[in-house]
Each structure stands twice: as C-alpha cells, then as structure tokens.
Design a protein around this motif. Structure first.
Motif, PDB file in Angstrom:
ATOM      1  N   GLU A  91       6.843  -2.054 -22.689  1.00 16.29           N
ATOM      2  CA  GLU A  91       6.223  -3.300 -22.313  1.00 16.29           C
ATOM      3  C   GLU A  91       6.781  -3.775 -20.975  1.00 16.29           C
ATOM      4  O   GLU A  91       7.947  -3.566 -20.668  1.00 16.29           O
ATOM      5  CB  GLU A  91       6.472  -4.357 -23.383  1.00 16.29           C
ATOM      6  CG  GLU A  91       5.828  -4.032 -24.730  1.00 16.29           C
ATOM      7  CD  GLU A  91       6.053  -5.152 -25.726  1.00 16.29           C
ATOM      8  OE1 GLU A  91       6.699  -6.152 -25.349  1.00 16.29           O
ATOM      9  OE2 GLU A  91       5.586  -5.016 -26.857  1.00 16.29           O
ATOM     10  N   THR A  92       5.918  -4.430 -20.174  1.00 13.04           N
ATOM     11  CA  THR A  92       6.362  -4.966 -18.894  1.00 13.04           C
ATOM     12  C   THR A  92       7.323  -6.126 -19.126  1.00 13.04           C
ATOM     13  O   THR A  92       7.052  -7.027 -19.921  1.00 13.04           O
ATOM     14  CB  THR A  92       5.152  -5.462 -18.070  1.00 13.04           C
ATOM     15  OG1 THR A  92       4.249  -4.373 -17.858  1.00 13.04           O
ATOM     16  CG2 THR A  92       5.614  -6.007 -16.728  1.00 13.04           C
ATOM     17  N   LEU A  93       8.457  -6.096 -18.450  1.00 18.89           N
ATOM     18  CA  LEU A  93       9.435  -7.167 -18.571  1.00 18.89           C
ATOM     19  C   LEU A  93       8.947  -8.366 -17.768  1.00 18.89           C
ATOM     20  O   LEU A  93       8.692  -8.269 -16.565  1.00 18.89           O
ATOM     21  CB  LEU A  93      10.793  -6.701 -18.056  1.00 18.89           C
ATOM     22  CG  LEU A  93      11.956  -7.684 -18.213  1.00 18.89           C
ATOM     23  CD1 LEU A  93      12.206  -7.972 -19.693  1.00 18.89           C
ATOM     24  CD2 LEU A  93      13.208  -7.139 -17.558  1.00 18.89           C
ATOM     25  N   ILE A  94       8.794  -9.495 -18.444  1.00 15.79           N
ATOM     26  CA  ILE A  94       8.273 -10.698 -17.801  1.00 15.79           C
ATOM     27  C   ILE A  94       9.423 -11.551 -17.280  1.00 15.79           C
ATOM     28  O   ILE A  94      10.409 -11.800 -17.984  1.00 15.79           O
ATOM     29  CB  ILE A  94       7.419 -11.524 -18.787  1.00 15.79           C
ATOM     30  CG1 ILE A  94       6.255 -10.687 -19.329  1.00 15.79           C
ATOM     31  CG2 ILE A  94       6.892 -12.783 -18.115  1.00 15.79           C
ATOM     32  CD1 ILE A  94       5.280 -10.235 -18.277  1.00 15.79           C
ATOM     33  N   THR A  95       9.314 -11.995 -16.040  1.00 13.57           N
ATOM     34  CA  THR A  95      10.299 -12.875 -15.421  1.00 13.57           C
ATOM     35  C   THR A  95       9.837 -14.315 -15.550  1.00 13.57           C
ATOM     36  O   THR A  95       8.727 -14.664 -15.136  1.00 13.57           O
ATOM     37  CB  THR A  95      10.474 -12.527 -13.933  1.00 13.57           C
ATOM     38  OG1 THR A  95      10.952 -11.190 -13.805  1.00 13.57           O
ATOM     39  CG2 THR A  95      11.447 -13.485 -13.262  1.00 13.57           C
ATOM     40  N   ASN A  96      10.687 -15.163 -16.126  1.00 10.35           N
ATOM     41  CA  ASN A  96      10.371 -16.587 -16.281  1.00 10.35           C
ATOM     42  C   ASN A  96      10.760 -17.353 -15.022  1.00 10.35           C
ATOM     43  O   ASN A  96      11.898 -17.275 -14.560  1.00 10.35           O
ATOM     44  CB  ASN A  96      11.120 -17.167 -17.476  1.00 10.35           C
ATOM     45  CG  ASN A  96      10.582 -16.655 -18.801  1.00 10.35           C
ATOM     46  OD1 ASN A  96       9.402 -16.307 -18.917  1.00 10.35           O
ATOM     47  ND2 ASN A  96      11.434 -16.600 -19.806  1.00 10.35           N
ATOM     48  N   ILE A  97       9.810 -18.098 -14.503  1.00 12.28           N
ATOM     49  CA  ILE A  97       9.996 -18.795 -13.217  1.00 12.28           C
ATOM     50  C   ILE A  97       9.750 -20.294 -13.382  1.00 12.28           C
ATOM     51  O   ILE A  97       8.859 -20.721 -14.123  1.00 12.28           O
ATOM     52  CB  ILE A  97       9.034 -18.230 -12.154  1.00 12.28           C
ATOM     53  CG1 ILE A  97       9.398 -16.785 -11.822  1.00 12.28           C
ATOM     54  CG2 ILE A  97       9.053 -19.082 -10.888  1.00 12.28           C
ATOM     55  CD1 ILE A  97       8.555 -16.170 -10.730  1.00 12.28           C
ATOM     56  N   ILE A  98      10.540 -21.084 -12.647  1.00 12.38           N
ATOM     57  CA  ILE A  98      10.303 -22.519 -12.503  1.00 12.38           C
ATOM     58  C   ILE A  98       9.999 -22.790 -11.038  1.00 12.38           C
ATOM     59  O   ILE A  98      10.695 -22.298 -10.145  1.00 12.38           O
ATOM     60  CB  ILE A  98      11.524 -23.347 -12.938  1.00 12.38           C
ATOM     61  CG1 ILE A  98      11.811 -23.126 -14.424  1.00 12.38           C
ATOM     62  CG2 ILE A  98      11.288 -24.829 -12.662  1.00 12.38           C
ATOM     63  CD1 ILE A  98      13.071 -23.826 -14.902  1.00 12.38           C
ATOM     64  N   ILE A  99       8.964 -23.577 -10.791  1.00  7.12           N
ATOM     65  CA  ILE A  99       8.556 -23.918  -9.425  1.00  7.12           C
ATOM     66  C   ILE A  99       8.878 -25.382  -9.156  1.00  7.12           C
ATOM     67  O   ILE A  99       8.613 -26.249  -9.991  1.00  7.12           O
ATOM     68  CB  ILE A  99       7.050 -23.679  -9.224  1.00  7.12           C
ATOM     69  CG1 ILE A  99       6.713 -22.197  -9.429  1.00  7.12           C
ATOM     70  CG2 ILE A  99       6.608 -24.132  -7.840  1.00  7.12           C
ATOM     71  CD1 ILE A  99       5.221 -21.912  -9.405  1.00  7.12           C
ATOM     72  N   VAL A 100       9.455 -25.655  -7.982  1.00  5.94           N
ATOM     73  CA  VAL A 100       9.712 -27.029  -7.558  1.00  5.94           C
ATOM     74  C   VAL A 100       9.080 -27.221  -6.180  1.00  5.94           C
ATOM     75  O   VAL A 100       9.525 -26.610  -5.194  1.00  5.94           O
ATOM     76  CB  VAL A 100      11.221 -27.343  -7.495  1.00  5.94           C
ATOM     77  CG1 VAL A 100      11.426 -28.830  -7.168  1.00  5.94           C
ATOM     78  CG2 VAL A 100      11.904 -26.992  -8.801  1.00  5.94           C
ATOM     79  N   ASP A 101       8.045 -28.052  -6.126  1.00 12.53           N
ATOM     80  CA  ASP A 101       7.326 -28.294  -4.869  1.00 12.53           C
ATOM     81  C   ASP A 101       6.606 -29.622  -5.012  1.00 12.53           C
ATOM     82  O   ASP A 101       5.973 -29.878  -6.044  1.00 12.53           O
ATOM     83  CB  ASP A 101       6.327 -27.162  -4.593  1.00 12.53           C
ATOM     84  CG  ASP A 101       5.773 -27.202  -3.182  1.00 12.53           C
ATOM     85  OD1 ASP A 101       5.116 -28.207  -2.829  1.00 12.53           O
ATOM     86  OD2 ASP A 101       5.987 -26.235  -2.433  1.00 12.53           O
ATOM     87  N   ASP A 102       6.689 -30.469  -3.995  1.00  5.78           N
ATOM     88  CA  ASP A 102       6.101 -31.798  -4.111  1.00  5.78           C
ATOM     89  C   ASP A 102       4.616 -31.843  -3.756  1.00  5.78           C
ATOM     90  O   ASP A 102       4.009 -32.920  -3.755  1.00  5.78           O
ATOM     91  CB  ASP A 102       6.882 -32.801  -3.248  1.00  5.78           C
ATOM     92  CG  ASP A 102       6.843 -32.465  -1.764  1.00  5.78           C
ATOM     93  OD1 ASP A 102       6.938 -31.269  -1.426  1.00  5.78           O
ATOM     94  OD2 ASP A 102       6.735 -33.386  -0.938  1.00  5.78           O
ATOM     95  N   HIS A 103       4.010 -30.690  -3.480  1.00  2.00           N
ATOM     96  CA  HIS A 103       2.580 -30.640  -3.188  1.00  2.00           C
ATOM     97  C   HIS A 103       1.850 -30.064  -4.404  1.00  2.00           C
ATOM     98  O   HIS A 103       1.895 -28.849  -4.638  1.00  2.00           O
ATOM     99  CB  HIS A 103       2.309 -29.790  -1.952  1.00  2.00           C
ATOM    100  CG  HIS A 103       2.876 -30.379  -0.689  1.00  2.00           C
ATOM    101  ND1 HIS A 103       4.153 -30.082  -0.239  1.00  2.00           N
ATOM    102  CD2 HIS A 103       2.355 -31.263   0.200  1.00  2.00           C
ATOM    103  CE1 HIS A 103       4.385 -30.745   0.888  1.00  2.00           C
ATOM    104  NE2 HIS A 103       3.314 -31.471   1.170  1.00  2.00           N
ATOM    105  N   PRO A 104       1.180 -30.906  -5.186  1.00  3.33           N
ATOM    106  CA  PRO A 104       0.589 -30.453  -6.451  1.00  3.33           C
ATOM    107  C   PRO A 104      -0.471 -29.361  -6.287  1.00  3.33           C
ATOM    108  O   PRO A 104      -0.534 -28.442  -7.120  1.00  3.33           O
ATOM    109  CB  PRO A 104      -0.009 -31.728  -7.049  1.00  3.33           C
ATOM    110  CG  PRO A 104      -0.117 -32.695  -5.911  1.00  3.33           C
ATOM    111  CD  PRO A 104       0.976 -32.349  -4.965  1.00  3.33           C
TER     112      PRO A 104
END
Length: 240
Positions: free
Chosen positions: A3-16
């Motif tokens: 199975e493909t290993l999924i990377t968990n990401i958090i995004i922080v950006d003030d432009h919705p």
C-alpha cells in the motif's frame, strides 16, 4: 501488493482560496492527506499536539505570527515535524533564514503543481526541497556575505580530499547521503563524516549552503577534478 504510504500534512496560510486549492492538490495526489488547515500560526500551535502530522506546509507572510516566527517557535518547542514553506516571497534573505532555522524546504507558490508534489516527496525522503530559482536566490545571498572565493579557486585551495570532492559534487547533484554512499561504495556514516568536513572547511552550515556556495563562487568545472559515473537518481532535481 504494497500500500502507498500516506503523508499527513497540515497547511497554514491566511489566503483561504489558495489554501483550498493546495488541499485539493495534495488530497488528489494519492500520496498526501491534509488532516487540517489553518489561517494562522497560533491556530496551528494550539492544535498541533492533538494532530498526528508528518509535515507542516507554511506560508511565509501572515498576520500576527509570520511563517518564520512560527518555525522558530516550533523548533524551540522541540518539534521534529518536517516543515516546508510554500510562499510567494522571493527574498533571498528570507530563504536563507528559513533554511538556517530548520526548514526542510522552500517552494514558491507559482511552482507547477507537479514540482510542489515532487518537492514534498523529496522532503519525506530526507532531503531539503528547493527549486533551481531558490538555489540561485541562496547563491546570490551567500555571494554578498562573508563567504568569498579566490579567483578561479579549486578544491586544492580548501584542502579537500578526493573523497570530499566526490561527495561535494554529488551533493550539488541533489543526492542524499544514502545515494552518495551507494554511488561511492561506502557507508552512510562515512558520507556523514565527509559532509561534516566539507561544512567545516568551506565555513557553511548546511548541505544546501554547500551546493549554493559552489554555485555562487565557482563553476563545477573549476572546482571538481574527479571522475564520477553518470548517475541515475530517482530523486527530484534541485532537492538537497
């Protein structure tokens, strides 16, 4: 079948609107999953302990707490998360400070979608992600500082051994320690020793600065006198 290993990401950006587009890009990639997105650095700091994130994708210029300020707080708190800037800023001093403060990558918002995906994959492989524009920016920054080369310098001017020259050349090709070890037929630990020696002899602080130093101060033709076979690295070009 693996199975493909999924990377968990958090995004922080003030432009919705931009943030929404990046969320869709990453979720559609099949290799990344956005588990949260925030409009401010403080929101990230408040929520991060409860989230199982692998990588943090930050904007540079945000109200109240900048991306750079956020990175410094994270590192001061002992965070070992991978951190990549996705920014519109082409200020070489900001790029230099970001990498020096512990960022794992610096990508521009006008990069092609596949370049962003490629850069993030490189970071998860243990490399620093920076495109060719970023390397040029960093090289210009270093060339204005205290690191000045002699006229037409060579490896002999810096007392580099043959193996150190080979290691430096492979670093400028964007190869990780693991790939350098494989290319030279030596152990990862030995490569780390060579990299440490190079940092000391060339008076820089990171692998990225090594590559940028070469770019800023000399052509590879004048620096290297080693015979290396052509490499077929699967890692994205421009990632260090």
């Amino acid at each position: 079948m693996n199975e493909t290993l999924i990377t968990n990401i958090i995004i922080v950006d003030d432009h919705p609107l931009f943030r929404r587009g990046v969320v869709e890009l990453l979720n559609d990639s099949g290799e990344f999953r956005v588990i949260a997105d925030f409009e401010s650095g403080q929101q990230l700091l408040d929520s991060l302990p409860e989230l199982q994130a692998d990588l943090l994708l930050l904007d540079m210029h945000m109200p109240e707490l900048s991306g750079l300020g956020l990175l410094k707080q994270l590192r001061q708190q002992g965070s070992e998360h991978k951190v990549v800037f996705l920014t519109a800023s082409d200020d070489s001093s900001e790029l230099f400070e970001a990498i020096s403060s512990g960022a794992n990558g610096y990508l521009l918002k006008d990069s092609a979608p596949e370049e962003i995906i490629s850069g993030l994959k490189a970071v998860m492989l243990g490399n620093i992600a920076i495109d060719n524009t970023g390397v040029t920016m960093l090289a210009h920054h270093l060339s204005k500082g205290d690191i000045q080369a002699k006229e037409t310098p060579t490896a002999n001017d810096f007392d580099l051994t043959e193996r150190e020259q080979q290691t430096l050349e492979l670093i400028t090709r964007g190869m990780s320690n693991k790939l350098i070890a494989r290319e030279l037929g030596i152990s990862d630990g030995t490569v780390k020793v060579y990299v440490k020696n190079l940092l000391r002899k060339l008076s820089v602080n990171s692998r990225l600065e090594l590559a940028a130093w070469v770019h800023a101060n000399m052509s590879q033709a004048s620096m290297f006198h080693t015979n290396l076979p052509d490499t077929d690295s699967s890692e994205p070009e421009g990632n260090l």
